[in-house]
Write a protein that holds these residues in place. Structure first.
Motif, mmCIF file in Angstrom:
data_model
loop_
_atom_site.group_PDB
_atom_site.id
_atom_site.type_symbol
_atom_site.label_atom_id
_atom_site.label_comp_id
_atom_site.label_asym_id
_atom_site.label_seq_id
_atom_site.Cartn_x
_atom_site.Cartn_y
_atom_site.Cartn_z
ATOM 1 N N ARG A 112 0.815 -1.219 0.000
ATOM 2 C CA ARG A 112 0.000 0.000 0.000
ATOM 3 C C ARG A 112 0.848 1.268 0.000
ATOM 4 O O ARG A 112 0.318 2.373 0.131
ATOM 5 N N GLY A 113 2.158 1.116 -0.125
ATOM 6 C CA GLY A 113 3.037 2.275 -0.225
ATOM 7 C C GLY A 113 3.425 2.911 1.099
ATOM 8 O O GLY A 113 3.906 4.039 1.133
ATOM 9 N N VAL A 114 3.223 2.200 2.206
ATOM 10 C CA VAL A 114 3.577 2.721 3.528
ATOM 11 C C VAL A 114 4.978 2.220 3.881
ATOM 12 O O VAL A 114 5.311 1.056 3.643
ATOM 13 N N ASP A 115 5.805 3.087 4.445
ATOM 14 C CA ASP A 115 7.176 2.747 4.811
ATOM 15 C C ASP A 115 7.190 1.858 6.059
ATOM 16 O O ASP A 115 7.319 2.334 7.186
ATOM 17 N N ALA A 116 7.065 0.557 5.851
ATOM 18 C CA ALA A 116 7.022 -0.396 6.959
ATOM 19 C C ALA A 116 8.341 -0.443 7.721
ATOM 20 O O ALA A 116 8.342 -0.636 8.943
ATOM 21 N N ASP A 117 9.453 -0.257 7.030
ATOM 22 C CA ASP A 117 10.753 -0.296 7.702
ATOM 23 C C ASP A 117 10.831 0.771 8.789
ATOM 24 O O ASP A 117 11.392 0.543 9.854
ATOM 25 N N ARG A 118 10.261 1.907 8.534
ATOM 26 C CA ARG A 118 10.271 3.001 9.518
ATOM 27 C C ARG A 118 9.524 2.598 10.776
ATOM 28 O O ARG A 118 9.916 2.943 11.882
ATOM 29 N N ILE A 119 8.455 1.867 10.626
ATOM 30 C CA ILE A 119 7.646 1.444 11.757
ATOM 31 C C ILE A 119 8.435 0.503 12.662
ATOM 32 O O ILE A 119 8.388 0.606 13.884
ATOM 33 N N PHE A 120 9.168 -0.405 12.065
ATOM 34 C CA PHE A 120 9.822 -1.442 12.843
ATOM 35 C C PHE A 120 11.259 -1.129 13.257
ATOM 36 O O PHE A 120 11.824 -1.815 14.069
ATOM 37 N N ARG A 121 11.848 -0.073 12.720
ATOM 38 C CA ARG A 121 13.214 0.270 13.144
ATOM 39 C C ARG A 121 13.239 1.409 14.144
ATOM 40 O O ARG A 121 14.253 1.677 14.732
#
Length: 138
Positions: A128-137
């Motif tokens: 969906r184009g959301v920066d998942a890496d930012r959420i988990f780092r």
């Protein structure tokens, strides 16, 4: 063997307005359920699945696991989802449905359930184009 599952459907990002981590955690929700041995432990529509996934990732990465008690930014009471040490293993429950508790599971089953849930949330966020890496780092 205890079969644990954290499942969701209908992820909704329509309320996402900002780019702060808090926005990503609480504005994205889905219809959620925790199941064990085929029984529903807890279910809720419009549940903050991204916030839960992040909390579980942080908890699972620690060396010594205390009990996991999910404290959502959107709930007044902690314990929507709990993973507690019991009888040489782990049980899954919810403070909102205390009468329903999973059988004791070993860490391998619990960590597999968590990894599958986090992986699915991460993959769908990326689609969906959301920066998942930012959420988990963070």
């Amino acid at each position: 063997m205890t079969v644990l599952q954290m499942r969701y459907t209908n992820m909704d990002i329509s309320d996402l307005r900002g780019s702060l981590l808090a926005d990503l955690l609480i504005a994205i929700d889905a219809d959620f359920e925790v199941r064990a041995e085929g029984r529903v432990i807890y279910e809720e529509p419009a549940f903050p699945v991204v916030e839960l996934a992040r909390s579980l990732a942080v908890w699972a990465a620690t060396e010594d696991h205390d009990d996991f008690i999910f404290e959502s930014l959107t709930a007044d009471e902690p314990g929507i989802v709990m993973i507690r040490r019991e009888g040489g293993g782990w049980v899954v429950s919810s403070a909102f449905t205390p009468e329903v508790v999973s059988a004791v599971a070993d860490w391998v089953d619990v960590s597999a359930c968590i990894a599958e849930f986090i992986g699915r949330v991460t993959a769908e966020l990326r689609q969906r184009g959301v920066d998942a890496d930012r959420i988990f780092r963070s």
